[in-house]
Structures are given as structure tokens and as C-alpha cells.
Design an enzyme around this catalytic site. Structure first.
Site, PDB file in Angstrom:
ATOM      1  N   ASP A  46      57.817 -57.400 -19.964  1.00 59.99           N
ATOM      2  CA  ASP A  46      57.883 -58.745 -19.391  1.00 59.99           C
ATOM      3  C   ASP A  46      56.985 -59.686 -20.195  1.00 59.99           C
ATOM      4  OD1 ASP A  46      58.640 -60.375 -16.831  1.00 59.99           O
ATOM      5  OD2 ASP A  46      56.545 -60.828 -17.263  1.00 59.99           O
ATOM      6  N   TYR A  51      52.904 -66.939 -22.741  1.00 54.27           N
ATOM      7  CA  TYR A  51      51.860 -65.925 -22.963  1.00 54.27           C
ATOM      8  C   TYR A  51      51.434 -65.785 -24.425  1.00 54.27           C
ATOM      9  CZ  TYR A  51      53.831 -64.431 -18.448  1.00 54.27           C
ATOM     10  OH  TYR A  51      54.325 -64.387 -17.166  1.00 54.27           O
ATOM     11  N   LYS A  80      60.793 -65.862 -20.797  1.00 53.43           N
ATOM     12  CA  LYS A  80      60.932 -66.964 -19.840  1.00 53.43           C
ATOM     13  C   LYS A  80      60.925 -68.329 -20.541  1.00 53.43           C
ATOM     14  CE  LYS A  80      58.274 -64.028 -16.746  1.00 53.43           C
ATOM     15  NZ  LYS A  80      57.102 -63.480 -17.431  1.00 53.43           N
TER      16      LYS A  80
HETATM   17  N1  NDP Z   1      56.386 -65.217 -13.615  1.00 56.12           N
HETATM   18  C1  NDP Z   1      55.127 -65.600 -13.458  1.00 56.12           C
HETATM   19  O1  NDP Z   1      54.826 -66.760 -13.120  1.00 56.12           O
HETATM   20  C2  NDP Z   1      54.049 -64.609 -13.691  1.00 56.12           C
HETATM   21  C3  NDP Z   1      54.336 -63.418 -14.327  1.00 56.12           C
HETATM   22  N2  NDP Z   1      53.346 -62.490 -14.574  1.00 56.12           N
HETATM   23  C4  NDP Z   1      53.746 -61.214 -15.245  1.00 56.12           C
HETATM   24  O2  NDP Z   1      53.245 -60.116 -14.458  1.00 56.12           O
HETATM   25  C5  NDP Z   1      52.422 -59.303 -15.277  1.00 56.12           C
HETATM   26  C6  NDP Z   1      51.346 -58.614 -14.450  1.00 56.12           C
HETATM   27  O3  NDP Z   1      50.505 -59.556 -13.828  1.00 56.12           O
HETATM   28  P1  NDP Z   1      49.001 -59.833 -14.281  1.00 56.12           P
HETATM   29  O4  NDP Z   1      48.659 -61.172 -13.732  1.00 56.12           O
HETATM   30  O5  NDP Z   1      48.863 -59.581 -15.717  1.00 56.12           O
HETATM   31  O6  NDP Z   1      48.121 -58.832 -13.439  1.00 56.12           O
HETATM   32  P2  NDP Z   1      48.177 -57.325 -12.916  1.00 56.12           P
HETATM   33  O7  NDP Z   1      48.150 -57.393 -11.438  1.00 56.12           O
HETATM   34  O8  NDP Z   1      49.238 -56.554 -13.596  1.00 56.12           O
HETATM   35  O9  NDP Z   1      46.747 -56.815 -13.381  1.00 56.12           O
HETATM   36  C7  NDP Z   1      46.440 -56.619 -14.752  1.00 56.12           C
HETATM   37  C8  NDP Z   1      44.998 -56.159 -14.833  1.00 56.12           C
HETATM   38  O10 NDP Z   1      44.855 -54.911 -14.150  1.00 56.12           O
HETATM   39  C9  NDP Z   1      44.212 -53.965 -14.987  1.00 56.12           C
HETATM   40  N3  NDP Z   1      44.826 -52.658 -14.684  1.00 56.12           N
HETATM   41  C10 NDP Z   1      46.056 -52.221 -14.994  1.00 56.12           C
HETATM   42  N4  NDP Z   1      46.269 -50.980 -14.520  1.00 56.12           N
HETATM   43  C11 NDP Z   1      45.136 -50.617 -13.877  1.00 56.12           C
HETATM   44  C12 NDP Z   1      44.751 -49.444 -13.187  1.00 56.12           C
HETATM   45  N5  NDP Z   1      45.574 -48.401 -13.063  1.00 56.12           N
HETATM   46  N6  NDP Z   1      43.508 -49.410 -12.637  1.00 56.12           N
HETATM   47  C13 NDP Z   1      42.669 -50.474 -12.757  1.00 56.12           C
HETATM   48  N7  NDP Z   1      42.976 -51.612 -13.416  1.00 56.12           N
HETATM   49  C14 NDP Z   1      44.212 -51.690 -13.965  1.00 56.12           C
HETATM   50  C15 NDP Z   1      44.482 -54.429 -16.404  1.00 56.12           C
HETATM   51  O11 NDP Z   1      43.451 -54.038 -17.272  1.00 56.12           O
HETATM   52  P3  NDP Z   1      43.713 -53.058 -18.541  1.00 56.12           P
HETATM   53  O12 NDP Z   1      44.619 -53.795 -19.488  1.00 56.12           O
HETATM   54  O13 NDP Z   1      42.363 -52.819 -19.052  1.00 56.12           O
HETATM   55  O14 NDP Z   1      44.360 -51.814 -17.973  1.00 56.12           O
HETATM   56  C16 NDP Z   1      44.494 -55.950 -16.223  1.00 56.12           C
HETATM   57  O15 NDP Z   1      43.173 -56.456 -16.280  1.00 56.12           O
HETATM   58  C17 NDP Z   1      51.876 -60.278 -16.317  1.00 56.12           C
HETATM   59  O16 NDP Z   1      51.246 -59.625 -17.389  1.00 56.12           O
HETATM   60  C18 NDP Z   1      53.133 -61.055 -16.631  1.00 56.12           C
HETATM   61  O17 NDP Z   1      53.958 -60.309 -17.495  1.00 56.12           O
HETATM   62  C19 NDP Z   1      52.065 -62.716 -14.133  1.00 56.12           C
HETATM   63  C20 NDP Z   1      51.714 -63.891 -13.511  1.00 56.12           C
HETATM   64  C21 NDP Z   1      52.691 -64.928 -13.236  1.00 56.12           C
HETATM   65  O1  DGU Z   2      50.010 -71.596 -11.319  1.00 53.82           O
HETATM   66  C1  DGU Z   2      49.987 -71.506 -12.491  1.00 53.82           C
HETATM   67  C2  DGU Z   2      49.724 -70.289 -13.289  1.00 53.82           C
HETATM   68  O2  DGU Z   2      48.681 -70.433 -14.186  1.00 53.82           O
HETATM   69  C3  DGU Z   2      50.952 -69.916 -14.053  1.00 53.82           C
HETATM   70  O3  DGU Z   2      51.304 -70.844 -14.980  1.00 53.82           O
HETATM   71  C4  DGU Z   2      50.890 -68.544 -14.645  1.00 53.82           C
HETATM   72  O4  DGU Z   2      50.576 -67.629 -13.650  1.00 53.82           O
HETATM   73  C5  DGU Z   2      52.207 -68.181 -15.232  1.00 53.82           C
HETATM   74  O5  DGU Z   2      53.223 -68.416 -14.330  1.00 53.82           O
HETATM   75  C6  DGU Z   2      52.317 -66.769 -15.742  1.00 53.82           C
HETATM   76  O6  DGU Z   2      53.430 -66.321 -15.844  1.00 53.82           O
HETATM   77  O7  DGU Z   2      51.299 -66.147 -16.080  1.00 53.82           O
END
Ligand code: NDP
Ligand code: DGU
Length: 326
Positions: A46, A51, A80
């Protein structure tokens, strides 16, 4: 091998994916981590223009294809359309730029990142004056449908859409959205939206499934929400001899949603994959249903009180969810 589900487009989506928001890692570190992810078994990735990780993912894929580790058809790539390109005329150029960075001929899934349009915030969230008062989602969707016809995208979908916004999209879509990607985890369970999407055949993918625990994530995620420290999750983890992350991810999978946890740490990557050969009990599920509900991605960046298109958080989220945003 991670099992897949069939989307309404006919494509198969692996039920666990790898997130790629990189808060502190270099491009080389992201590429190396994503190659490791492929080696340990991840097949669903994803990313997003926002990003800045499409290029590193593309480099990892080129290496994985050229060494015979995996074939293109075994990999599912989501990217996206960022809010600066949320205009009909900008869709095709934005998609072509993403394909170029990914070094791919097509993406498996292309999502409208947010239901807003903005100017001048190419790789960041918008300031109030950058949010445009109107967004032509109908025109954008028609362009996405053309890109499917051209073979550049296999499935199209949305992200951060409420059931009301999906209802409007469904009223004019010739191709219905295959996926709605939203925040979802035991601390923000999205019961109403899940029910709506299930009835309409739209798959939910769950972002920030571990409530984004890195301190650097405070720029977009409320750091007071911590599923990995929740007392109910910790107690269930102890009973099953699993980690809190595994309990959160297993719970998401059991709801029929698809989590995309980000990890660039090999032992976390493997841990997050080990959620398929055991189950939660009814009692666990009942306890999880009592966890207080709070949104981590509040969405305040996407609201402009003066001009709209969403003047309040309520207009952005349309009251989907289980509690008020905080
Ligand atoms: N559509 C949207 O608007 C959005 C989409 N996203 C998507 O969702 C994905 C995931 O969300 P994200 O916000 O990154 O956060 P997550 O909830 O996936 O958390 C990621 C964090 O958790 C840590 N982590 C991962 N596995 C473990 C584990 N088993 N135990 C402890 N810590 C762990 C990682 O560290 P480490 O790398 O050290 O393991 C990292 O710091 C994003 O990367 C993105 O692709 C996110 C936000 C918004
Ligand atoms: O509300 C706003 C947030 O920063 C947003 O822009 C991000 O969470 C983004 O959607 C993502 O995919 O990581």
C-alpha cells in the site's frame, strides 16, 4: 502464503498488506525493507503519491522480478491519487507519474486518497487556504473508469469516504468502488461503515491498524490512542501468548477487513504475518467490543470552516463511526 479475497472487480486481494508510510527511513532503507517484506511473504503493498515511497517500492519490485523472487501477477500494488490531482484533467497524468515511479505498466488498485481537492500541497497535508471549495468527484471517477478501460488500473476505489459519500459515488459510478480504505482497529471499529460496505460489496482495507505508534506519526495520528497498550488487548494477548499487534490484526481480519500494517523491521514483519492459524474467542471479541472508541486520524486538515466543501468534521465524516472524533 497469505489467502486472498475476490474484489467486486474480479481481482484477488491478499488479506494482509504492507503499509509504506516512511516517517524517518531513507529511500534505500525503504527499498531494502520492502524487498525483505517480499522475501518473508508479503504480496500486497500500500503506497501513495503522498508518501514518497512509490519509487522505493518500484526499485524493490524490479529487483524481486529480475531475481525471480516473484512474478508481477503475484504482487498486488495499491497507490493513491493525492488531493492536488483530484480533478478530472489531472487523473491520467498523476497515474502515469505514479506508474513511472513504480516502474509498472498497471497498478492493481488506485484510490482517491481523500474526498477533497486542494492546490499547492504536493507532498503534504493542506493548509486551510489550499483547500478548494469544490471537488468534482463525478468527473474524477469517470476518468478513473477510462484508466481501467485503458488497462492502466485493474481496480478503482476510495479512501476516507463515509457511507454517505459512497452512496453518492454509487449513484453515478459505472464501475463501483472495489475498496474503501479507512482508519480501522479495535480503538476505532467502524461498525456502521463496515455494515454499509458489506451490503454494497465494497471491501474495507484498514489503515493505521496498530494505531501508528511511532512518535513521529504525531503529525497525522493522535498519539493518545494506543492499541498496543490497551489493557483489554494486553490481557487477551497474554492469554493467547501472542503480541498485542497480533491480537489487533487478528481482530481486523476476523471482521472481514484487510489490515495494511507498516513495518520495516523484519521481526515485526514476520510477527504480523503469524495471525492465520489461531482464532479469538467469542469472549475476546465481546471484550474488544467494549474498548472506548476514538479516531486517531481526526481529519481536521481536510476541513475549511469558511469555504468547505466540508465546513466541519461532521460534514467530512458524516457521523460514520462509533463515537465523536477527538
Ligand atoms: N489512506 C489513508 O489516508 C492512510 C493510509 N495509511 C496506510 O496504512 C499503513 C499503516 O498505517 P501507519 O499509519 O503506517 O501505522 P501502523 O498502525 O501500521 O503502525 C506502524 C508502526 O507500527 C510499528 N510496528 C509494526 N509492527 C509492529 C509490531 N508487531 N509490534 C510493534 N510495533 C510494530 C512500526 O514500526 P517498525 O517499522 O519499526 O516495525 C511503525 O512504527 C500506512 O503505512 C499507509 O500505507 C495510513 C494512514 C492514512
Ligand atoms: O489528516 C490528514 C493526514 O495527515 C493524512 O493526510 C494522512 O494520514 C494520509 O491520509 C496518509 O495516507 O498517510
Amino acid at each position: 502464503m497469505v489467502r486472498s479475497v475476490k474484489l467486486n472487480s474480479g481481482s484477488s486481494l491478499p488479506i494482509l498488506g504492507m503499509g509504506t508510510v516512511a516517517l524517518s527511513e531513507s529511500q534505500q532503507q525503504v527499498k531494502d525493507a520492502l524487498l525483505t517484506a517480499i522475501q518473508v511473504g508479503y504480496r500486497h503493498f500500500d503506497t501513495a503519491m503522498l508518501y514518497g515511497t512509490e519509487g522505493a517500492l518500484g526499485d524493490a519490485l524490479v529487483e524481486a522480478f529480475s531475481t525471480g523472487l516473484v512474478k508481477r501477477e503475484e504482487i498486488f500494488v495499491t497507490t493513491k491519487l493525492w488531493i492536488t490531482d483530484n480533478h478530472p484533467a489531472a487523473v491520467l497524468p498523476a497515474l502515469r507519474t505514479s506508474l513511472c515511479k513504480l516502474k509498472l505498466d498497471y497498478v492493481d488498485l488506485y484510490l482517491i486518497h481523500w474526498p477533497i481537492a486542494a492546490k499547492d500541497c504536493i507532498m503534504t497535508v493542506p493548509t486551510k487556504d489550499q483547500i478548494l471549495p469544490h471537488v468534482d468527484l463525478k468527473g474524477v471517477w469517470a476518468e478513473l473508469e477510462h484508466c481501467v478501460e485503458k488497462g492502466l488500473i485493474k481496480s478503482i476505489g476510495v479512501s476516507n469516504f463515509s457511507s454517505k459519500k459512497l452512496e453518492s459515488l454509487l449513484s453515478y459510478a459505472k464501475i463501483p468502488p472495489a475498496v474503501n480504505q479507512v482508519e480501522m482497529h479495535p480503538c476505532w471499529q467502524q461498525k456502521q461503515l463496515r455494515e454499509y460496505c458489506k451490503n454494497k460489496g465494497i471491501q474495507i482495507t484498514a489503515y493505521s491498524p496498530l494505531t501508528s505508534p511511532a512518535p513521529e506519526a504525531e503529525v497525522y495520528f493522535n498519539q493518545r490512542i494506543a492499541v498496543l497498550k490497551d489493557p483489554i488487548i494486553l490481557a487477551i494477548a497474554e492469554q493467547h501468548a501472542k503480541s498485542p499487534a497480533q491480537i489487533a490484526l487478528r481482530w481486523i481480519i476476523e471482521t472481514g477487513c484487510i489490515p495494511v500494517p507498516k513495518s520495516f523491521n523484519k521481526s515485526h514483519m514476520s510477527e504480523n504475518l503469524e495471525i492465520f492459524d489461531w482464532e479469538l474467542t467469542d469472549e475476546d471479541r465481546q471484550k474488544i467490543s467494549t474498548i472506548p472508541q476514538v479516531r486517531g486520524t481526526c481529519g481536521e486538515f481536510m476541513v475549511n470552516e469558511a469555504t468547505g466543501p466540508y465546513r466541519t468534521l461532521q460534514e467530512l465524516w458524516d457521523d460514520d463511526g462509533d463515537s465523536v472524533a477527538s
